[in-house]
Scaffold this motif. Structure first.
Motif, PDB file in Angstrom:
ATOM      1  N   ARG A  20       0.828  -1.212   0.000  1.00 58.30           N
ATOM      2  CA  ARG A  20       0.000   0.000   0.000  1.00 58.30           C
ATOM      3  C   ARG A  20       0.859   1.256   0.000  1.00 58.30           C
ATOM      4  O   ARG A  20       0.521   2.238  -0.676  1.00 58.30           O
ATOM      5  N   ASP A  23       2.264   1.747  -3.485  1.00 58.15           N
ATOM      6  CA  ASP A  23       1.211   2.263  -4.363  1.00 58.15           C
ATOM      7  C   ASP A  23       1.009   3.759  -4.166  1.00 58.15           C
ATOM      8  O   ASP A  23       0.820   4.500  -5.135  1.00 58.15           O
ATOM      9  N   GLN A  24       1.061   4.192  -2.924  1.00 57.37           N
ATOM     10  CA  GLN A  24       0.826   5.606  -2.651  1.00 57.37           C
ATOM     11  C   GLN A  24       2.058   6.444  -2.952  1.00 57.37           C
ATOM     12  O   GLN A  24       1.957   7.532  -3.536  1.00 57.37           O
ATOM     13  N   TYR A  25       3.246   5.960  -2.592  1.00 60.21           N
ATOM     14  CA  TYR A  25       4.468   6.758  -2.707  1.00 60.21           C
ATOM     15  C   TYR A  25       4.974   6.818  -4.145  1.00 60.21           C
ATOM     16  O   TYR A  25       5.363   7.878  -4.634  1.00 60.21           O
ATOM     17  N   GLY A  28       1.440   7.348  -6.689  1.00 59.46           N
ATOM     18  CA  GLY A  28       0.403   8.255  -6.211  1.00 59.46           C
ATOM     19  C   GLY A  28       0.141   9.438  -7.123  1.00 59.46           C
ATOM     20  O   GLY A  28      -0.984   9.900  -7.235  1.00 59.46           O
ATOM     21  N   PHE A 196       2.784   8.019   6.300  1.00 60.71           N
ATOM     22  CA  PHE A 196       1.875   6.947   5.881  1.00 60.71           C
ATOM     23  C   PHE A 196       1.357   6.186   7.086  1.00 60.71           C
ATOM     24  O   PHE A 196       0.161   5.897   7.183  1.00 60.71           O
ATOM     25  N   GLU A 200      -2.462   6.075   8.205  1.00 58.54           N
ATOM     26  CA  GLU A 200      -3.140   4.786   8.342  1.00 58.54           C
ATOM     27  C   GLU A 200      -3.756   4.649   9.728  1.00 58.54           C
ATOM     28  O   GLU A 200      -4.887   4.175   9.881  1.00 58.54           O
TER      29      GLU A 200
END
Length: 470
Positions: A20, A23-25, A28, A196, A200
């Motif tokens: 995750r 995917d974001q870093y 994104g 992150f 989260e």
């Protein structure tokens, strides 16, 4: 190596969490990254202008190298990111985008007359772009640094002449640039991972809070419905107690009438009937019918009143009503239950006050206050008084002051009297929800305020302030 990255905070132990984060870093903001890649390709090819200023004779060669790299490698890699099926490979595309021009650049210095004199600045420009414009993680950046440095070393071995000390200077500058870029990217990734983790945790806390709030609201709605049913249950008990008397009298009278009617039938079947006996029997039947009718009518009125107050308390519709007549009707319908507690009700309301509000919610509030007074202010059931005084301090608001002269509320409970499950008679089965539900109904449905105005000592004063237009 993986354990070291985990200890340094540059890797998550949980693979799902790591996926995750990647995917974001990395993926994104692909749109902005593609813009940076286009600028990088234009800049890489644009350095041919410097070659033309210094050495025009080698421009065709350098343009072929720089322009070919930008046209056939950098731009296609940038375009690949627009394909949805290539997005999982975004970090690999970034790495290839960085490594190829970084490894090709040293070959350009082999054709320049200046040789490797300007190699360090050129390499540092690429390092600066890679470390600041592209979302590479520390592992990918380390691979780029290693491969591009090896390419520089290999290209230097093919140089015909290399001034004394230039190799040391170039590698010192490039090495420092690599070290600084690795530190900058590691620090950026470390901060991103902390952010992150924080986001989260906040998201999990938000979801847990929202779930708790949904559960609380569901519980509150359940308690409100349960209290309404309990209130109606008490009303049923009171009405049943009051209705049993006239129904019992009607049943007794009808039984007596049946006996008298049988006696008259037996007399008529006999040899002779006296007129006085027949007249007396008819009078008894007429009296019995009158008594039966009166008692059945009284029971019917009580049942009708009970049905009306039940409908009022379950009614959630908004409508316009005249407050004085509505209060009189409500108190008459609550009469059987309140008389069971020997509680007298006084209503003082000036005529002409009209509300556009929710009569069902207001009926529930006043019923709860009246029942609370009956059960707590006069626990011995020796009789008492519950008074409602209505005033209109402002044209757009109405004030209902509910008072009694009972035992009052203890000082330690006055600050918490509207909290849920606060009661002084739990041993009698009271849950402590009546005033809490009344407070919520006034605040939410009626858009008003419910306040305790009691002082130390006997008697209780509770003020309801609601707007004319709910």
């Amino acid at each position: 190596m993986l354990a070291l990255l985990i200890r340094l905070g540059l890797r998550f132990e949980d693979r799902i969490e790591e996926r995750r984060f990647v995917d974001q870093y990395v993926r994104g903001s692909l749109g902005w990254t593609q813009i940076a890649m286009l600028l990088g390709a234009a800049t890489y090819a644009g350095y041919t202008l410097w070659d033309w200023v210094l050495y025009p004779e080698v421009v065709p060669t350098t343009l072929a190298i720089r322009g070919g790299t930008a046209l056939f490698i950098l731009l296609p890699l940038t375009a690949l990111l627009s394909r949805r099926w290539m997005k999982p490979w975004a970090e690999t595309i970034f790495l290839v985008y960085c490594v190829i021009p970084g490894c090709i650049l040293p070959s350009i210095y082999l054709v320049l007359p200046s040789g490797f004199t300007f190699a360090a600045p050129g390499m540092m420009m690429i390092i600066l772009f890679v470390s600041t414009m592209l979302p590479l993680r520390i592992g990918s950046l380390a691979i780029f640094c290693l491969l591009s440095w090896v390419a520089l070393i290999v290209a230097e071995t093919f140089a015909p002449t290399l001034p004394m000390g230039l190799r040391f200077i170039n590698h010192s500058l490039v090495g420092n640039a690599y070290a600084l870029s690795l530190y900058a990217v590691a620090a950026r990734e470390y901060r991103a991972r902390k952010q992150f983790r924080t986001s989260e945790a906040l998201q999990r806390e938000k979801e847990r809070s929202e779930k708790s709030l949904r559960d609380l609201r569901a519980t509150q709605e359940h308690l409100v419905q349960a209290e309404k049913l309990a209130s109606l249950g008490q009303l049923v008990a009171g009405v049943a107690h009051e209705v049993s008397t006239p129904l019992g009298l009607a049943l007794t009278t009808s039984t007596t009438m049946q006996t008298d009617l049988q006696a008259m039938a037996d007399a008529l079947n006999g040899a002779s009937v006296r007129r006085s006996d027949l007249t007396r029997g008819i009078d008894r039947l007429r009296l019995g019918l009158d008594l039966t009718f009166d008692n059945l009518h009284r029971a019917s009125e009580m049942v009708h009143s009970f049905r009306q107050v039940a409908v009022n308390q379950a009614d959630e519709d908004r409508r316009t009503f005249e407050l004085r007549d509505w209060l009189s009707e409500l108190m008459s319908k609550l009469g059987p239950l309140l008389s069971h507690h020997a509680l007298a009700v006084d209503v003082a309301c000036p005529p002409g006050i009209r509300l556009n509000s929710y009569p069902g919610a207001l009926a529930q509030v006043i019923s709860n206050l009246a029942l609370n007074t009956a059960g707590h202010a006069y626990p011995d059931k020796q009789g008492g008084r519950f008074a409602i005084a209505v005033s209109q301090p402002e044209p757009n608001s109405v004030r209902l002051l509910c008072t009694d002269d009972g035992i009052g509320i203890p000082d330690e409970l006055q600050a918490h009297i509207f909290d849920p499950f606060v009661t002084t008679s739990r041993e009698r089965g009271n849950a402590g929800l009546g005033l809490h539900i009344a407070f919520n109904l006034v605040a939410s449905s009626l858009n008003g305020r419910l306040r305790l105005e009691s002082k130390t000592g006997p008697g209780t004063r509770i003020a309801i302030e609601i707007p004319v237009e709910a």
